[in-house]
Motif scaffolding. Structure first.
Motif, PDB file in Angstrom:
ATOM      1  N   ASN A 110       0.849  -1.180   0.000  1.00 51.39           N
ATOM      2  CA  ASN A 110       0.000   0.000   0.000  1.00 51.39           C
ATOM      3  C   ASN A 110       0.893   1.241   0.000  1.00 51.39           C
ATOM      4  N   GLY A 114      -2.202   5.920   1.312  1.00 51.93           N
ATOM      5  CA  GLY A 114      -3.355   5.037   1.197  1.00 51.93           C
ATOM      6  C   GLY A 114      -4.147   5.160  -0.087  1.00 51.93           C
ATOM      7  N   TRP A 116      -3.188   3.992  -2.972  1.00 53.19           N
ATOM      8  CA  TRP A 116      -2.940   2.773  -3.767  1.00 53.19           C
ATOM      9  C   TRP A 116      -2.742   1.635  -2.777  1.00 53.19           C
ATOM     10  N   ARG A 117      -3.617   0.629  -2.831  1.00 52.60           N
ATOM     11  CA  ARG A 117      -3.637  -0.397  -1.780  1.00 52.60           C
ATOM     12  C   ARG A 117      -3.419  -1.789  -2.376  1.00 52.60           C
ATOM     13  N   ASP A 120      -3.645  -4.732   0.181  1.00 52.38           N
ATOM     14  CA  ASP A 120      -5.045  -5.039   0.489  1.00 52.38           C
ATOM     15  C   ASP A 120      -5.682  -5.819  -0.653  1.00 52.38           C
TER      16      ASP A 120
END
Length: 285
Positions: A110, A114, A116-117, A120
């Motif tokens: 990430n 935050g 671009w994650r 996740d």
């Protein structure tokens, strides 16, 4: 007239030969809500996948910077090497998943702010998708992660962040993260990224293998079987050596290999059979 039995024998032999080869698919894709884009990935299926009904262990195999999901297939010869390892009994039949981390923003993590994650996406979308789409044994015991260079760094981080998910981790010639805050800040400066020191420090602590090893409970790290491999002429030797020393000091079991070689595909192709054998041992325990 040729004997029909000879013809049948030749056809049977040809089918048997073809059945001994796995398959790779390097342009698969899925929709990611987290990354708001179509994400590509590649898959290796073992030789008996289409003729069996059983489920298989899985290896997530991460590429390096500048490559994409096809890197391990085109340059790493994953089909040939894995087929041979299975045939020789060095590796158990497994599914290998190779995601693309070179599109949009390069890397497996990430971003600091935050926006671009990727990490996740990997855990919340990619892993559930492939483990539902293919006959994968979705358990820690039957799940491993490995990768080279940038992907070696991803292997370190993913297994350290989520040790409950992986039985083995095999970072090859890994970028372990900036070795100091000064190095981290200098890298951000070169990339013209500006953040406050508190956010930079928090990100550094979470994305540096040495920091995580020094601060995480030993039990979590030790629940993963580690195979760390880096060439003696590799420019990333220092970080890998420091990780080895840090693990030794904390008495964390791990295999550490330094072979003659540089930061190139010749080295990683020679590493892959050992990786497949190492993770197969964990699958069988």
């Amino acid at each position: 007239m040729k004997s029909p039995f000879l013809f049948l024998f030749l056809i049977t032999g040809l089918l048997a030969t073809n059945a001994q080869s796995g398959k790779v698919f390097d342009q698969l894709s899925m929709k990611s809500e987290i990354l708001d884009s179509e994400r590509k990935f590649a898959v290796y299926l073992p030789p008996d996948y289409e003729t069996s009904q059983r489920n298989y262990p899985v290896l997530y195999l991460l590429h390096g910077a500048g490559d994409d999901q096809t890197g391990w297939i085109q340059f790493g010869e994953v089909l040939r090497i894995t087929d041979l390892a299975i045939k020789e009994g060095r590796a158990t039949p497994m599914i290998i998943v190779m995601p693309d981390a070179n599109t949009g923003v390069r890397g497996y993590f990430n971003s600091i702010n935050g926006d671009w994650r990727y990490e996740d996406f990997f855990f919340e979308e990619l892993m559930p998708h492939v483990e539902k789409e293919y006959r994968i044994k979705a358990e820690k015991k039957f799940r491993a992660i490995a990768g080279l260079s940038m992907g070696g760094g991803g292997s370190f981080m993913y297994a350290l962040h989520r040790p409950e998910l992986f039985s083995s981790a095999c970072p090859l010639s890994a970028y372990v993260g900036p070795l100091s805050m000064d190095e981290m800040e200098e890298r951000l400066k070169r990339n013209k990224e500006t953040y406050n020191k508190k956010d930079i420090k928090a990100y550094f602590d979470k994305h540096n293998a040495l920091s995580l090893i020094q601060n995480m409970p030993v039990e979590g790290i030790s629940s993963v079987r580690w195979y760390i491999d880096c060439g003696d002429d590799d420019f990333l030797y220092e970080g890998n050596s420091l990780v080895h020393i840090a693990m030794k000091k904390k008495e964390i079991p791990h295999e550490y290999r330094v072979r003659d070689g540089k930061h190139n595909w010749t080295y990683w192709r020679e590493s892959l059979p050992n990786v497949l054998e190492f993770i197969s041992d964990a699958f069988h325990q």
